[in-house]
Design an enzyme around this catalytic site. Structure first.
Site, PDB file in Angstrom:
ATOM      1  N   LYS A  91       0.835  -1.211   0.000  1.00 11.96           N
ATOM      2  CA  LYS A  91       0.000   0.000   0.000  1.00 11.96           C
ATOM      3  C   LYS A  91       0.873   1.265   0.000  1.00 11.96           C
ATOM      4  CE  LYS A  91      -2.085  -1.168   3.851  1.00 11.96           C
ATOM      5  NZ  LYS A  91      -1.344  -2.415   4.147  1.00 11.96           N
ATOM      6  N   ARG A 104      -9.810   0.809   8.588  1.00 11.08           N
ATOM      7  CA  ARG A 104      -9.309  -0.515   8.935  1.00 11.08           C
ATOM      8  C   ARG A 104     -10.318  -1.335   9.717  1.00 11.08           C
ATOM      9  NH1 ARG A 104      -3.427   0.425   8.766  1.00 11.08           N
ATOM     10  NH2 ARG A 104      -2.317  -1.379   9.514  1.00 11.08           N
ATOM     11  N   ARG A 142      11.815  -5.816   4.991  1.00 12.42           N
ATOM     12  CA  ARG A 142      11.587  -4.414   4.599  1.00 12.42           C
ATOM     13  C   ARG A 142      12.572  -3.477   5.320  1.00 12.42           C
ATOM     14  NH1 ARG A 142       5.784  -1.679   5.390  1.00 12.42           N
ATOM     15  NH2 ARG A 142       6.047  -2.496   7.501  1.00 12.42           N
ATOM     16  N   ARG A 158      11.426  -1.174  10.818  1.00 12.84           N
ATOM     17  CA  ARG A 158      10.373  -0.732  11.742  1.00 12.84           C
ATOM     18  C   ARG A 158      10.286  -1.666  12.949  1.00 12.84           C
ATOM     19  NH1 ARG A 158       5.059   0.509   8.164  1.00 12.84           N
ATOM     20  NH2 ARG A 158       4.134  -0.675   9.865  1.00 12.84           N
ATOM     21  N   ARG A 195      -0.281  -8.744  13.476  1.00 15.18           N
ATOM     22  CA  ARG A 195      -0.867  -7.754  12.558  1.00 15.18           C
ATOM     23  C   ARG A 195      -1.701  -8.448  11.487  1.00 15.18           C
ATOM     24  NH1 ARG A 195       4.486  -4.969  10.866  1.00 15.18           N
ATOM     25  NH2 ARG A 195       3.244  -3.920   9.262  1.00 15.18           N
TER      26      ARG A 195
HETATM   27  P1  AP5 Z   1       4.869  -1.656   1.827  1.00 14.54           P
HETATM   28  O1  AP5 Z   1       4.498  -0.829   0.639  1.00 14.54           O
HETATM   29  O2  AP5 Z   1       5.668  -1.024   2.908  1.00 14.54           O
HETATM   30  O3  AP5 Z   1       3.543  -2.381   2.420  1.00 14.54           O
HETATM   31  P2  AP5 Z   1       2.293  -1.789   3.179  1.00 14.54           P
HETATM   32  O4  AP5 Z   1       1.079  -2.453   2.621  1.00 14.54           O
HETATM   33  O5  AP5 Z   1       2.318  -0.289   3.178  1.00 14.54           O
HETATM   34  O6  AP5 Z   1       2.585  -2.387   4.620  1.00 14.54           O
HETATM   35  P3  AP5 Z   1       2.554  -1.756   6.090  1.00 14.54           P
HETATM   36  O7  AP5 Z   1       3.244  -2.751   6.974  1.00 14.54           O
HETATM   37  O8  AP5 Z   1       3.087  -0.361   6.133  1.00 14.54           O
HETATM   38  O9  AP5 Z   1       1.050  -1.762   6.374  1.00 14.54           O
HETATM   39  P4  AP5 Z   1       0.389  -1.870   7.719  1.00 14.54           P
HETATM   40  O10 AP5 Z   1      -1.010  -1.705   7.293  1.00 14.54           O
HETATM   41  O11 AP5 Z   1       0.663  -3.041   8.551  1.00 14.54           O
HETATM   42  O12 AP5 Z   1       1.108  -0.716   8.578  1.00 14.54           O
HETATM   43  P5  AP5 Z   1       0.683   0.779   8.913  1.00 14.54           P
HETATM   44  O13 AP5 Z   1       1.891   1.588   8.889  1.00 14.54           O
HETATM   45  O14 AP5 Z   1      -0.514   1.192   8.148  1.00 14.54           O
HETATM   46  O15 AP5 Z   1       5.650  -2.956   1.267  1.00 14.54           O
HETATM   47  C1  AP5 Z   1       6.128  -3.935   2.162  1.00 14.54           C
HETATM   48  C2  AP5 Z   1       7.452  -4.497   1.637  1.00 14.54           C
HETATM   49  O16 AP5 Z   1       7.217  -5.192   0.418  1.00 14.54           O
HETATM   50  C3  AP5 Z   1       8.513  -3.429   1.307  1.00 14.54           C
HETATM   51  O17 AP5 Z   1       9.776  -3.942   1.641  1.00 14.54           O
HETATM   52  C4  AP5 Z   1       8.387  -3.239  -0.218  1.00 14.54           C
HETATM   53  O18 AP5 Z   1       9.633  -2.843  -0.782  1.00 14.54           O
HETATM   54  C5  AP5 Z   1       7.975  -4.639  -0.658  1.00 14.54           C
HETATM   55  N1  AP5 Z   1       7.086  -4.645  -1.822  1.00 14.54           N
HETATM   56  C6  AP5 Z   1       6.052  -3.782  -2.085  1.00 14.54           C
HETATM   57  N2  AP5 Z   1       5.436  -4.129  -3.226  1.00 14.54           N
HETATM   58  C7  AP5 Z   1       6.071  -5.252  -3.685  1.00 14.54           C
HETATM   59  C8  AP5 Z   1       5.888  -6.103  -4.827  1.00 14.54           C
HETATM   60  N3  AP5 Z   1       4.898  -5.889  -5.715  1.00 14.54           N
HETATM   61  N4  AP5 Z   1       6.705  -7.163  -4.973  1.00 14.54           N
HETATM   62  C9  AP5 Z   1       7.699  -7.409  -4.076  1.00 14.54           C
HETATM   63  N5  AP5 Z   1       7.951  -6.639  -2.985  1.00 14.54           N
HETATM   64  C10 AP5 Z   1       7.127  -5.580  -2.787  1.00 14.54           C
HETATM   65  O19 AP5 Z   1       0.176   0.604  10.438  1.00 14.54           O
HETATM   66  C11 AP5 Z   1       1.072   0.360  11.511  1.00 14.54           C
HETATM   67  C12 AP5 Z   1       0.288   0.310  12.824  1.00 14.54           C
HETATM   68  O20 AP5 Z   1      -0.352   1.585  13.070  1.00 14.54           O
HETATM   69  C13 AP5 Z   1      -0.852  -0.720  12.882  1.00 14.54           C
HETATM   70  O21 AP5 Z   1      -0.389  -2.004  13.244  1.00 14.54           O
HETATM   71  C14 AP5 Z   1      -1.765  -0.090  13.941  1.00 14.54           C
HETATM   72  O22 AP5 Z   1      -1.274  -0.320  15.227  1.00 14.54           O
HETATM   73  C15 AP5 Z   1      -1.658   1.402  13.643  1.00 14.54           C
HETATM   74  N6  AP5 Z   1      -2.671   1.881  12.683  1.00 14.54           N
HETATM   75  C16 AP5 Z   1      -2.425   2.418  11.447  1.00 14.54           C
HETATM   76  N7  AP5 Z   1      -3.572   2.756  10.852  1.00 14.54           N
HETATM   77  C17 AP5 Z   1      -4.564   2.425  11.713  1.00 14.54           C
HETATM   78  C18 AP5 Z   1      -5.990   2.510  11.645  1.00 14.54           C
HETATM   79  N8  AP5 Z   1      -6.622   3.003  10.557  1.00 14.54           N
HETATM   80  N9  AP5 Z   1      -6.698   2.072  12.713  1.00 14.54           N
HETATM   81  C19 AP5 Z   1      -6.087   1.590  13.824  1.00 14.54           C
HETATM   82  N10 AP5 Z   1      -4.743   1.466  13.946  1.00 14.54           N
HETATM   83  C20 AP5 Z   1      -3.992   1.885  12.896  1.00 14.54           C
END
Ligand code: AP5
Length: 209
Positions: free
Chosen positions: A15, A87, A121, A154, A165
């Site tokens: 994402k 979410r 990552r 991270r 997660r």
């Molecule tokens: P990346 O693009 O970083 O993936 P992502 O989907 O953004 O993953 P996140 O881990 O950031 O999502 P998340 O939803 O768990 O975390 P968030 O920060 O929102 O890609 C991942 C890896 O794959 C990278 O190394 C990239 O290079 C590689 N890659 C990408 N595309 C690829 C491809 N096509 N092929 C191969 N490799 C690829 O949330 C963190 C925390 O915040 C949550 O756990 C929660 O505690 C809190 N939080 C955030 N939002 C909310 C909410 N709305 N409600 C409640 N709590 C929340």
């Protein structure tokens, strides 16, 4: 370009990676609730202190905190890419009271791939570039290829937290797939393909929104 877009999918689906490229292509505003929360934690705000324990465990921060954090940023925007929000069904209902949504892109990825991607990552401390030691040889030495900044892992990218997660995603967030399918705005994209192939498919959705 206008467009009110949600990127939905499990942790590690891509994402954040796709959102950064979509911003370059479309000029839309990128709102990542994960990035906003990590900024609050880094600044030591009350919100950040309260959110940190949830994030460290891989649990969701309470809905009311998230909705209040993002409401003002969405309300005035002409278009946006939401990454990591909503979410839960409660967050989706709150969003619907703030604004309409044109399209939801669901990037699908299975649990095994999620674990592989997130344990490898790295993120740049300076420019925020997201990379991976499996696909970027230069990432292994800890230096960002774009700006020479420091790459870090991270805190929530350790296996135990990643597994929680994913479980939290399956129970709390995956119901949004049918929620938005029923609303007629869901577009499913296979995330287990090269990033540029994923981008092309998402761009077609965004341009048609
Ligand atoms: P990346 O693009 O970083 O993936 P992502 O989907 O953004 O993953 P996140 O881990 O950031 O999502 P998340 O939803 O768990 O975390 P968030 O920060 O929102 O890609 C991942 C890896 O794959 C990278 O190394 C990239 O290079 C590689 N890659 C990408 N595309 C690829 C491809 N096509 N092929 C191969 N490799 C690829 O949330 C963190 C925390 O915040 C949550 O756990 C929660 O505690 C809190 N939080 C955030 N939002 C909310 C909410 N709305 N409600 C409640 N709590 C929340």
């Amino acid at each position: 370009m206008r467009g009110r877009i949600i990127l939905l999918g499990p942790p590690g689906a891509g994402k954040g990676t796709q959102a950064k490229w979509l911003v370059e292509k479309t000029g839309l505003l990128h709102l990542s609730t994960g990035d906003l929360l990590r900024d609050e934690v880094a600044q030591g705000t009350e919100l950040g202190k309260n959110a940190r324990a949830f994030m460290d465990r891989g649990d969701l921060v309470p809905d009311d905190v998230i909705v209040e954090m993002i409401r003002g940023r969405i309300a005035d925007a002409e278009g946006f890419i939401l990454d990591g929000f909503p979410r839960t069904v409660a967050q989706a209902e709150a969003l619907a009271r703030i604004t309409d949504v044109d399209a939801v892109v669901y990037i699908a990825l299975d649990r095994e791939q999620v674990i592989v991607r997130l344990t490898s990552r790295r993120v740049c401390r300076d420019c925020g570039r997201i990379t991976n030691v499996l696909s970027d040889e230069t990432a292994s030495d800890g230096t960002c290829r774009t700006c020479q900044g420091e790459l870090y892992q991270r805190d929530d990218d350790c296996r135990e937290v990643i597994e929680n997660r994913f479980d939290v995603y399956m129970s709390a967030t995956a119901p949004l797939i049918s929620h938005y399918r029923d609303a007629g705005i869901l577009n499913e994209v296979d995330g287990n393909r090269p990033p540029d192939a994923v981008l092309a498919e998402i761009l077609a959705v965004v341009e048609g929104a």
